[in-house]
Motif scaffolding. Structure first.
Motif, PDB file in Angstrom:
ATOM      1  N   HIS A 120       0.988  -1.160  -0.045  1.00 39.08           N
ATOM      2  CA  HIS A 120       0.007  -0.078  -0.108  1.00 39.08           C
ATOM      3  C   HIS A 120       0.817   1.255   0.085  1.00 39.08           C
ATOM      4  N   ARG A 121       0.458   2.200  -0.820  1.00 37.23           N
ATOM      5  CA  ARG A 121       1.262   3.384  -0.849  1.00 37.23           C
ATOM      6  C   ARG A 121       0.433   4.549  -0.914  1.00 37.23           C
ATOM      7  N   PHE A 122       0.987   5.686  -0.356  1.00 39.56           N
ATOM      8  CA  PHE A 122       0.166   6.967  -0.135  1.00 39.56           C
ATOM      9  C   PHE A 122       0.757   8.324  -0.695  1.00 39.56           C
ATOM     10  N   THR A 123       0.443   9.011  -1.590  1.00 37.96           N
ATOM     11  CA  THR A 123       1.009  10.294  -1.940  1.00 37.96           C
ATOM     12  C   THR A 123       0.165  11.303  -1.995  1.00 37.96           C
ATOM     13  N   LYS A 124       0.946  12.412  -2.064  1.00 41.65           N
ATOM     14  CA  LYS A 124       0.332  13.996  -1.863  1.00 41.65           C
ATOM     15  C   LYS A 124       0.901  14.851  -2.546  1.00 41.65           C
ATOM     16  N   VAL A 125       0.665  15.750  -3.343  1.00 40.50           N
ATOM     17  CA  VAL A 125       1.427  16.846  -4.363  1.00 40.50           C
ATOM     18  C   VAL A 125       1.025  17.955  -3.586  1.00 40.50           C
ATOM     19  N   TYR A 126       2.265  18.761  -3.169  1.00 42.11           N
ATOM     20  CA  TYR A 126       2.179  20.080  -2.615  1.00 42.11           C
ATOM     21  C   TYR A 126       2.885  21.056  -3.582  1.00 42.11           C
ATOM     22  N   PRO A 127       2.371  22.274  -3.370  1.00 38.10           N
ATOM     23  CA  PRO A 127       3.013  23.657  -4.314  1.00 38.10           C
ATOM     24  C   PRO A 127       4.358  23.881  -3.749  1.00 38.10           C
ATOM     25  N   GLN A 128       4.738  23.470  -2.501  1.00 36.09           N
ATOM     26  CA  GLN A 128       6.191  23.540  -1.936  1.00 36.09           C
ATOM     27  C   GLN A 128       6.241  22.564  -0.778  1.00 36.09           C
ATOM     28  N   ARG A 129       7.571  22.384  -0.517  1.00 34.15           N
ATOM     29  CA  ARG A 129       7.915  21.495   0.557  1.00 34.15           C
ATOM     30  C   ARG A 129       8.329  22.171   2.110  1.00 34.15           C
ATOM     31  N   THR A 130       7.800  22.543   2.851  1.00 36.99           N
ATOM     32  CA  THR A 130       8.347  23.134   4.093  1.00 36.99           C
ATOM     33  C   THR A 130       7.837  22.148   5.319  1.00 36.99           C
ATOM     34  N   LYS A 131       7.978  22.618   6.491  1.00 37.72           N
ATOM     35  CA  LYS A 131       7.668  21.754   7.560  1.00 37.72           C
ATOM     36  C   LYS A 131       6.378  21.699   7.394  1.00 37.72           C
ATOM     37  N   LYS A 132       5.461  22.681   7.213  1.00 33.95           N
ATOM     38  CA  LYS A 132       3.946  22.574   7.264  1.00 33.95           C
ATOM     39  C   LYS A 132       3.381  21.379   6.482  1.00 33.95           C
ATOM     40  N   GLU A 133       3.884  21.151   5.095  1.00 36.66           N
ATOM     41  CA  GLU A 133       3.633  20.169   4.326  1.00 36.66           C
ATOM     42  C   GLU A 133       4.104  18.817   4.988  1.00 36.66           C
ATOM     43  N   TYR A 134       5.246  18.710   5.467  1.00 38.53           N
ATOM     44  CA  TYR A 134       5.633  17.231   6.140  1.00 38.53           C
ATOM     45  C   TYR A 134       4.606  16.800   7.171  1.00 38.53           C
ATOM     46  N   ALA A 135       4.408  18.155   7.976  1.00 39.89           N
ATOM     47  CA  ALA A 135       3.259  17.879   9.411  1.00 39.89           C
ATOM     48  C   ALA A 135       2.002  17.448   8.671  1.00 39.89           C
ATOM     49  N   GLU A 136       1.420  18.177   7.628  1.00 41.20           N
ATOM     50  CA  GLU A 136      -0.032  17.740   7.273  1.00 41.20           C
ATOM     51  C   GLU A 136       0.151  16.376   6.552  1.00 41.20           C
ATOM     52  N   PHE A 137       1.236  15.816   6.013  1.00 46.06           N
ATOM     53  CA  PHE A 137       1.193  14.465   5.081  1.00 46.06           C
ATOM     54  C   PHE A 137       1.069  13.528   6.315  1.00 46.06           C
ATOM     55  N   MET A 138       2.025  13.850   7.371  1.00 46.31           N
ATOM     56  CA  MET A 138       2.012  12.678   8.665  1.00 46.31           C
ATOM     57  C   MET A 138       0.692  12.794   9.267  1.00 46.31           C
ATOM     58  N   GLN A 139       0.142  13.841   9.401  1.00 45.22           N
ATOM     59  CA  GLN A 139      -1.411  13.761   9.678  1.00 45.22           C
ATOM     60  C   GLN A 139      -2.258  12.794   9.065  1.00 45.22           C
ATOM     61  N   GLU A 140      -2.193  13.092   7.627  1.00 44.17           N
ATOM     62  CA  GLU A 140      -3.053  12.359   6.897  1.00 44.17           C
ATOM     63  C   GLU A 140      -2.731  10.577   7.153  1.00 44.17           C
ATOM     64  N   LEU A 141      -1.304  10.344   7.028  1.00 49.61           N
ATOM     65  CA  LEU A 141      -0.604   9.109   7.076  1.00 49.61           C
ATOM     66  C   LEU A 141      -1.245   8.192   8.331  1.00 49.61           C
ATOM     67  N   VAL A 142      -1.210   9.136   9.310  1.00 48.95           N
ATOM     68  CA  VAL A 142      -1.508   8.434  10.657  1.00 48.95           C
ATOM     69  C   VAL A 142      -3.105   7.841  10.570  1.00 48.95           C
ATOM     70  N   LYS A 143      -3.813   8.725   9.841  1.00 50.06           N
ATOM     71  CA  LYS A 143      -5.332   8.271   9.621  1.00 50.06           C
ATOM     72  C   LYS A 143      -5.468   6.734   8.981  1.00 50.06           C
ATOM     73  N   LEU A 144      -4.397   6.519   8.182  1.00 52.70           N
ATOM     74  CA  LEU A 144      -4.404   5.352   7.398  1.00 52.70           C
ATOM     75  C   LEU A 144      -4.156   3.971   8.563  1.00 52.70           C
ATOM     76  N   TYR A 145      -3.845   4.418   9.485  1.00 58.20           N
ATOM     77  CA  TYR A 145      -3.275   3.366  10.397  1.00 58.20           C
ATOM     78  C   TYR A 145      -3.923   3.808  12.020  1.00 58.20           C
ATOM     79  N   PRO A 146      -5.246   3.480  11.945  1.00 52.58           N
ATOM     80  CA  PRO A 146      -5.830   4.038  13.545  1.00 52.58           C
ATOM     81  C   PRO A 146      -5.560   2.874  14.597  1.00 52.58           C
ATOM     82  N   GLN A 147      -5.125   1.590  13.943  1.00 48.94           N
ATOM     83  CA  GLN A 147      -5.122   0.417  15.042  1.00 48.94           C
ATOM     84  C   GLN A 147      -3.464   0.452  15.391  1.00 48.94           C
ATOM     85  N   ALA A 148      -2.849   1.086  14.698  1.00 46.01           N
ATOM     86  CA  ALA A 148      -1.082   1.051  14.849  1.00 46.01           C
ATOM     87  C   ALA A 148      -0.830   1.537  16.027  1.00 46.01           C
ATOM     88  N   ILE A 149      -0.026   0.962  16.885  1.00 51.06           N
ATOM     89  CA  ILE A 149       0.383   1.713  18.282  1.00 51.06           C
ATOM     90  C   ILE A 149       1.766   2.500  17.938  1.00 51.06           C
TER      91      ILE A 149
END
Length: 207
Positions: free
Chosen positions: A83-112
């Motif tokens: 399984h893979r997950f991608t997002k395209v952003y206009p730029q890459r800053t700490k904000k985009e990294y944080a937003e991506f990780m917020q979306e990523l954890v939603k894919l693993y609600p059961q994960a410790i």
């Protein structure tokens, strides 16, 4: 194929063996291994309309092109699940990294803990969470991850690079003029690969 692995010192070996040891662990939905990285994408348009494709002939385009700026592709893959997950952003800053990780954890609600393999880019750390989110949300997000850093100049140890290579061959090596067009093409390819559950068979071991 050639890899530039830079200086092999104690830190290089420690991080390399940590990741190689991680890759041989059996699949555990409570501690999924996810590989993450990002890559710039340049938006290129045609200044002269390409010759229409004809059956049995190679597509042709004019050598002249127009630069339409750039954007950034952030991607993650769980090699054992395909399984893979991608997002395209206009730029890459700490904000985009944080937003991506917020979306990523939603894919693993059961994960410790999500065992995250990534490089040492200046935005790839928990400070991005704290600079972007309220402190309590940043702390909660950080607790969902167990970070495993690749050695310096050793991107080949990160399996997301294999996925980026596949994406490059299918669309990223072509002229794509807009971010919207890029997003739609990547989304279609990622969906197809997820539907097929294409996994990665890693060949390197500590031995």
């Amino acid at each position: 194929m050639y890899w530039c692995i830079g200086k092999i010192d104690a830190l290089f070996l420690a991080r390399m063996e940590d990741i190689l040891g991680l890759y041989v662990l059996p699949y555990d939905p409570l501690y999924p291994v996810v590989c993450f990285d990002e890559r710039p994408c340049f938006l290129i348009g045609d200044t002269v309309a390409p010759i229409p494709t004809q059956e049995g002939k190679v597509a042709k385009q004019h050598y002249a092109y127009k630069k339409n700026g750039s954007c950034c592709l952030l991607g993650a893959i769980e090699p054992l699940k395909g399984h893979r997950f991608t997002k395209v952003y206009p730029q890459r800053t700490k904000k985009e990294y944080a937003e991506f990780m917020q979306e990523l954890v939603k894919l693993y609600p059961q994960a410790i803990k999500i065992r995250l393999v990534q490089d040492n880019l200046n935005t790839h750390n928990f400070s991005s969470f704290y600079e972007t989110l309220p402190a309590d949300e940043a702390y909660e997000l950080a607790q969902r991850f167990e970070i495993h850093y690749t050695p310096k100049s050793a991107s080949w140890l990160n399996m997301i690079e294999i996925e980026f290579s596949a994406l490059s061959k299918q669309c990223l090596n072509r002229r794509i003029p807009t971010q919207d067009k890029l997003e739609s093409e990547i989304e279609a390819i990622v969906k197809e690969r997820n539907d097929k559950q294409i996994k990665i068979k890693w060949q390197f071991t500590i031995k």
